[in-house]
Design an enzyme around this catalytic site. Sequence first.
Site, PDB file in Angstrom:
ATOM      1  N   ASP A 242       0.872  -1.179   0.000  1.00 30.63           N
ATOM      2  CA  ASP A 242       0.000   0.000   0.000  1.00 30.63           C
ATOM      3  C   ASP A 242       0.905   1.223   0.000  1.00 30.63           C
ATOM      4  O   ASP A 242       1.474   1.593   1.025  1.00 30.63           O
ATOM      5  CB  ASP A 242      -0.924  -0.008   1.216  1.00 30.63           C
ATOM      6  CG  ASP A 242      -1.980   1.107   1.123  1.00 30.63           C
ATOM      7  OD1 ASP A 242      -1.791   2.028   0.300  1.00 30.63           O
ATOM      8  OD2 ASP A 242      -2.963   1.048   1.876  1.00 30.63           O
ATOM      9  N   GLU A 244      -0.149   4.150  -1.102  1.00 31.03           N
ATOM     10  CA  GLU A 244      -1.175   5.201  -1.144  1.00 31.03           C
ATOM     11  C   GLU A 244      -1.780   5.312  -2.539  1.00 31.03           C
ATOM     12  O   GLU A 244      -1.083   5.299  -3.542  1.00 31.03           O
ATOM     13  CB  GLU A 244      -0.657   6.571  -0.658  1.00 31.03           C
ATOM     14  CG  GLU A 244      -1.762   7.602  -0.457  1.00 31.03           C
ATOM     15  CD  GLU A 244      -2.921   7.101   0.449  1.00 31.03           C
ATOM     16  OE1 GLU A 244      -3.814   6.424  -0.097  1.00 31.03           O
ATOM     17  OE2 GLU A 244      -2.908   7.382   1.660  1.00 31.03           O
ATOM     18  N   ASN A 245      -3.094   5.371  -2.522  1.00 34.09           N
ATOM     19  CA  ASN A 245      -3.884   5.383  -3.752  1.00 34.09           C
ATOM     20  C   ASN A 245      -3.611   4.178  -4.631  1.00 34.09           C
ATOM     21  O   ASN A 245      -3.653   4.266  -5.867  1.00 34.09           O
ATOM     22  CB  ASN A 245      -3.655   6.682  -4.542  1.00 34.09           C
ATOM     23  CG  ASN A 245      -4.142   7.880  -3.759  1.00 34.09           C
ATOM     24  OD1 ASN A 245      -5.206   7.825  -3.148  1.00 34.09           O
ATOM     25  ND2 ASN A 245      -3.354   8.944  -3.740  1.00 34.09           N
ATOM     26  N   GLY A 319      -4.293   4.170   5.113  1.00 35.10           N
ATOM     27  CA  GLY A 319      -3.624   5.384   5.578  1.00 35.10           C
ATOM     28  C   GLY A 319      -4.593   6.466   6.004  1.00 35.10           C
ATOM     29  O   GLY A 319      -4.301   7.275   6.889  1.00 35.10           O
ATOM     30  N   ASP A 320      -5.782   6.488   5.352  1.00 38.15           N
ATOM     31  CA  ASP A 320      -6.793   7.489   5.694  1.00 38.15           C
ATOM     32  C   ASP A 320      -7.845   6.906   6.632  1.00 38.15           C
ATOM     33  O   ASP A 320      -8.948   7.415   6.729  1.00 38.15           O
ATOM     34  CB  ASP A 320      -7.447   8.038   4.419  1.00 38.15           C
ATOM     35  CG  ASP A 320      -8.101   6.932   3.593  1.00 38.15           C
ATOM     36  OD1 ASP A 320      -8.080   5.760   4.038  1.00 38.15           O
ATOM     37  OD2 ASP A 320      -8.630   7.234   2.508  1.00 38.15           O
TER      38      ASP A 320
HETATM   39  O1  AHR Z   1      -3.790   2.950  -1.177  1.00 40.33           O
HETATM   40  C1  AHR Z   1      -4.962   2.355  -0.758  1.00 40.33           C
HETATM   41  C2  AHR Z   1      -5.722   3.230   0.202  1.00 40.33           C
HETATM   42  O2  AHR Z   1      -6.211   4.372  -0.454  1.00 40.33           O
HETATM   43  C3  AHR Z   1      -4.961   3.820   1.346  1.00 40.33           C
HETATM   44  O3  AHR Z   1      -4.680   2.932   2.391  1.00 40.33           O
HETATM   45  C4  AHR Z   1      -5.895   4.892   1.803  1.00 40.33           C
HETATM   46  O4  AHR Z   1      -5.254   5.935   2.480  1.00 40.33           O
HETATM   47  C5  AHR Z   1      -6.553   5.361   0.517  1.00 40.33           C
HETATM   48  O5  AHR Z   1      -7.929   5.363   0.646  1.00 40.33           O
END
Ligand code: AHR
Length: 504
Positions: A242, A244-245, A319-320
């Site tokens: 992961d 991000e995105n 992450g979010d």
């Molecule tokens: O990269 C996958 C996810 O995308 C991450 O964990 C998150 O932060 C975003 O929604």
Amino acid sequence: MKRSTSYIHCLRLRGWRFVLALIAVAGIIITTGAFGVSSSPALAASLPCDIYAAAGMPCVAAHSTTRALLSSYSGKLYQVKRWSDSATTDIGTLSTGGYANAAAQDSFCSGTSCTITIIYDQSGKGNHLTIEGPGGNGAQDYGANAAALPITAGGHKVYGLYVSAGVGYRDNSTSGVAKNGAPEGMYMVTSGTHVNNRCCFDYGNAETNSKDNGNGHMDAINFGTECWFSPCSGSGPWVQADLENGLFAGGNGSNTSNKGNSSAFVTALLKNNGQTTYAIKGGNAQSGSLTTWYSGAEPNLGGYSPMHQEGAIVLGTGGDNSDGSVGSFFEGVMTSGYPTDAADNAVQANIVSVGYSSSISFPVTGTAYRFTNVNSGKVLDAVNCGTANGTAIDQWASLGNTCQQWKFASVGSGKYTITNVNSGKVLDAVNCGLADGTSVDLWSSLGNLCQEWEVIPTGGGHYELVVENSGMVLDDQNCVTTNGTPARLWQGLNNTCQEWSIAP
Ligand code: AHR
């Protein structure tokens, strides 16, 4: 390039320490049988963080509810909080460098249930994980039920961390963790039988504000069945990155050479030099060696090369704080520096020497049970003894009839269908709903995840019933106690309205 004498001296020292570590690990392998699982494994002389330190990339985070991850560690592994009086206690090891003292948890939580509230960092950096707060894509998380994942490690009863939807841990203010393109490595021991395709069962580097701050702001291991970049190979679960995105199976995302790891215990490993290169490995944590699923260039999609890690640590969510995912966590570390393959192999050998094994003995397939809600005292009931598809499910005083009896049938890997004895129909998440408040009903067996359940011990002879498609638990609606109160699905809240006693 000309190297200074002290640099070369340092390399030599690191080299010798690493050879010594390998000798120690080889000793363990010989003692336990070549990569076999001994019935009573001895304590490892050289544990994962000893191995990485000897190779020159020390741990900057080391988390486990099952054992010490460096041989000199005798401190706290995790904290539990009791539901009955909110008292807390720390669970440590049975000995220096040893296994978790699960008996201390059993004694403290006797007669009630407990939640895991802190997973302590053993690296000395103070990077302890606490229950995750709200993020860009998820509300305040919950802690895991402390009794949900009993297993055996090193011949000792210990508990893993059972992550259902809504459970997550985090540290947004760390020390020593890679930032802005610095090299790092990480691994976790997880399970290939407790997964889903929702975002994102992660362990590793994430944003310090719990928001999606853009490509390359994360560098975490992801494990699950979410295929972000099609095509993927088979149905997973896969060890992915992961970043991000995106959940990257390798390269720019899609990598059909990444075949997945579905064993009961899985070693999932990711490393990234922060500038040009990353690697993904997976293996059976009970035997054998690691497979390198990918080793090569960072994605060239913008933002990932070089990386922009922020240095927070996340466990169980994206992450979010996207928190629909489920998973199991037994141990994991993060290093400063890009580990060598030799060090990764030695760590895998040490993990195998632990002899992780499951200890599932309940429920018994075929026995007719009644499910009594611990809060309401009422039993799970098919409304008006209905037998049609769509029959609603409520709670009612026990009437002694078969409309209130249920039988488990195993579908493998600790999952079950639950059949209503009167109707022959199975317990089903209506329309495969993913939202809090999703109803349950009776339906003909369809063989899908919306009709598969896990029976999770929560202590004191009580259980949660978790549906596989969403990771949500069977819940007494609004904790009401009158006859006719619906049972429905909700994320885990750590209360007795979601606990059931299951008895013939
Ligand atoms: O990269 C996958 C996810 O995308 C991450 O964990 C998150 O932060 C975003 O929604």
